[in-house]
Design an enzyme around this catalytic site. Structure first.
Site, PDB file in Angstrom:
ATOM      1  CE1 TYR A  42      -3.871   2.329   0.570  1.00  0.00           C
ATOM      2  CE2 TYR A  42      -2.388   3.383   2.141  1.00  0.00           C
ATOM      3  CZ  TYR A  42      -3.553   3.406   1.383  1.00  0.00           C
ATOM      4  OH  TYR A  42      -4.380   4.499   1.428  1.00  0.00           O
ATOM      5  CB  SER A  87      -4.052   9.663   7.503  1.00  0.00           C
ATOM      6  OG  SER A  87      -5.295   9.134   7.115  1.00  0.00           O
ATOM      7  CE  LYS A 120       1.176   4.486  11.485  1.00  0.00           C
ATOM      8  NZ  LYS A 120       0.448   3.227  11.207  1.00  0.00           N
ATOM      9  CB  CYS A 418       4.268 -42.167   4.801  1.00  0.00           C
ATOM     10  SG  CYS A 418       5.934 -41.450   5.003  1.00  0.00           S
TER      11      CYS A 418
END
Length: 692
Positions: A42, A87, A120, A418
């Site tokens: 982002y 923000s 933060k 297996c």
């Protein structure tokens, strides 16, 4: 610290697509707490958007996330915030931080008085409204202007009291989180009620905060970062206009509210921005061991007049910044799952991923721990999955991003036989196991046993082990001690190599019990646990005679592990008997007995001096030199324990001593910051000379 490089947007169409992707990701992140995009991706995207807009100011989209609160893609809620929940802008290195600070100074026309720095926290932002000291309402951040009423969660959040210690009408802002312990408990509760496990703590916190009508309750935690007046003061001002930010945090503490000051890394108030570097390094170093998730450090102008003079933009205050740390969680695609059989016969599923960089390392494979975890997480091939790499831990898949599913994902194939030998599988335990146990992957079991930190039989490599097994010369680790010269010559093709191996086998008979026990590969134990078990009981006979209660006296052994160790010892009883018959030492030297010590005369009542490391937790780090040169970490840890200490791998306030060799790195720095005594390998060797 590394930058998060900007995504490259070549034209207007890719720019618009990036804006839409950013809006969708933000809406999911601030909405239900899920997002198909990780934080670092982002950040790369929004930096790319900002770079494109700087070059093409005439084509800026009205939907761009660069000019509004990140949560602005949401519709918000029914409750209007008294003051917008903005923000924060981001920086990714100290140069960017310095430029931000210079910009604030320029706005003020003078240097900032003081700064305040704190972690933060990676949670869900909320506003808590108190009237006359009573918690009346909880509101999510929403789109920054309006939020959702989640007052039904009052009474389930640790650190956010229902009543303050003073009768005040205020608004407290902070982050809702699930600590690591709460997250584990939450998934146990969820799966016990037939619901899928949460993929990560932030999603879990967001979903839990909004949930109503559940048959169970999941406790949450709160860490405050802001205090506002719910009503203006007599002169129309706010409490923030009268207090520095550091004083606001202290006030919150006095009211009984948990704040960012209460995290293990604490906070810092300082006058010069250059002082931030050491704090940032401290937080980054301790991040992996913290009990809650953080993704950076928030740095603010501390004084209210500086904040007011710097002002705020439409989406973020100019007097505060977020210094983002490299991601320890990233999102990528689960391509397939492969299965391996370990040295004890355990089946280990491994995720093959689309390569992704996590904390500076490109990750292609990650552990899935056990088959049951795949079912609990409801993983599917083709899923977008969250991958975590914290500290030196092997990368692991945390969970799928369910909101990103397209319908093309397929179930993970679970083996019915297996994958190593085609035999049956015991699926009755958490970790599935081949019914042949150690015999299924005997080569790996023998190779582990002859390793340097176990029996230390040099020269027995994979090729030699394979030849010995093929010739039926070795069926377990005890058979190593009855090998003939002819068998070794045949396996190695060299008389010289055979003689060297025979000499190493002879020396291995005198290894202390802890190494022999470790060589057995008892499930639920490793090198450190083997040392603790051997020191506690002193002999293999005493270990075999111990019951579950006695085993639980060993640090790190609980009821489940005790039961597993007992089952393993029963399975290995014949092998242990063969070791004894072959003359292998099955006793452990007493702690605190110097190598050079001689027996005192019978009746001598003089008390022996306490070993030099008695009661101390000791951490060895870096490359050893001097008398300790060439020692492995396991060798040094054994020396520490012979001298009465307790070997540890992490530095804390309770650490008594750190042995720092070359390239000691962060552990030495942490010891220095905590005031823990640090010595060189040469100095340490002098301290424990009698035990070398």
């Amino acid at each position: 610290m590394t930058d998060a490089p900007a995504a490259v947007l070549t034209d207007y169409d890719t720019y618009l697509l990036a804006v839409e992707q950013a809006r969708t990701a933000a809406a999911a992140y601030y909405g239900d707490g899920t997002s198909p995009m990780d934080d670092e991706s982002y950040d790369r995207l929004t930096r790319g958007i900002a770079a494109y807009e700087a070059s093409h100011p005439e084509g800026v989209s009205s939907d761009s996330p660069t000019d509004k609160v990140a949560a602005g893609a949401l519709a918000g809620g029914d409750v209007t915030h008294s003051t917008p929940m903005l923000s924060l802008d981001n920086v990714f290195n100290l140069d960017e931080l310095s430029r931000w600070g210079a910009g604030v100074d320029k706005r003020l026309g003078r240097p900032v008085r003081n700064y305040h720095a704190g972690p933060k926290i990676d949670g869900l932002a909320i506003a808590a409204y108190y009237t006359n000291g009573k918690l009346e309402q909880l509101v999510t951040r929403g789109n920054g202007t309006t939020g959702e009423d989640v007052s039904h969660a009052i009474g389930t959040i640790a650190g956010l009291p229902d009543l303050l210690s003073a009768s005040m009408t205020v608004e407290i802002r902070g982050e809702i989180v699930l600590t690591s312990e709460q997250f584990e408990d939450a998934n146990r509760i969820r799966t016990a009620h037939g619901e899928p496990a949460f993929s990560n703590p932030r999603n879990a916190a967001a979903g839990t905060l909004r949930a109503t009508g559940r048959a169970y309750t999941i406790p949450l935690s709160f860490y405050a970062y802001g205090l506002l007046s719910s009503e203006p003061g007599p002169s129309g001002d706010d409490i923030r206009d009268r207090m520095t930010h550091s004083l606001l945090m202290a006030t919150l503490t006095s009211l009984g509210v948990q704040t960012v000051n209460d995290t293990p890394v604490g906070t810092l108030t300082f006058s010069d921005l250059t002082e931030a570097g050491a704090y940032i390094e401290k937080v980054a170093e301790q991040r992996a061991s913290l009990p809650l998730g953080i993704d950076g450090i928030v740095i603010k102008a501390d004084h209210p007049l500086d904040q007011k003079a710097a002002g705020s933009g439409s989406r973020a205050p100019r007097w505060a910044i977020a210094y983002k740390l490299p991601a320890i969680e990233r999102t990528t695609t689960l391509k397939k799952v492969t299965w391996e059989v370990g040295r004890t016969g355990n089946l280990a599923p491994r995720a093959e991923l689309e390569p992704v960089e996590v904390a500076g390392v490109v990750v292609t494979f990650a552990t899935l721990h056990n088959p049951n975890l795949i079912g609990r997480l409801d993983l599917r091939i083709g899923d977008q999955v969250v991958v975590r790499r914290a500290g030196d831990v092997i990368p692991q898949v945390v969970g799928p991003v369910v909101s990103a599913r397209t319908g093309s994902e397929t179930p993970v194939p679970i083996p019915a036989q297996c994958p190593e030998c085609g035999g049956g599988i015991d699926s009755s335990q958490e970790r599935w196991r081949c019914l042949k146990g150690r015999a299924c992957n005997l080569t790996r079991s023998i190779q582990y046993a002859v390793g340097r930190d176990q029996l230390d039989i040099d020269g027995v490599g994979q090729s030699t082990v394979t030849q010995l097994i093929a010739a039926n010369a070795v069926g377990d680790i005890a058979d190593l001690f009855t090998l003939s010269r002819e068998q070794l010559v045949s396996a190695t093709g060299s008389e010289k190599n055979a003689d060297k191996i025979l000499a190493r086998i002879s020396a291995a008979r005198q290894q202390p019990l802890n190494r022999v026990f470790c060589a057995l590969g008892v499930r639920g134990t490793g090198r450190s646990m083997s040392r603790r078990i051997a020191r506690t009981f002193g002999s293999m006979k005493a270990i075999q005679e111990a019951d579950a209660e006695a085993l639980q006296a060993v640090e790190g052994i609980g009821p489940e592990r005790a039961a597993l160790v007992l089952a393993e010892l029963a399975e290995l009883e014949a092998v242990i008997g063969k070791l004894a018959a072959a003359g292998v030492n099955l006793t452990e030297p007493q702690v605190g007995t110097p190598v050079s010590a001689v027996s005192t005369a019978e009746g001598d009542s003089a008390a022996a001096p306490a070993p030099p490391l008695t009661g101390k937790a000791v951490v060895a780090t870096g490359t050893m030199s001097g008398p300790l040169a060439g020692m492995s970490r396991n060798d040094v840890n054994e020396l520490i324990e012979r001298a009465g200490g307790r070997a540890s791998s992490s530095v804390s306030k309770s650490t008594g001593l750190v042995v720092a060799g070359e390239k000691a790195g962060s552990k030495k720095d942490k010891a220095d910051s905590l005031g823990v005594t640090v010595v060189t390998p040469e100095e340490f060797a002098e301290m424990v000379a009698a035990y070398l």
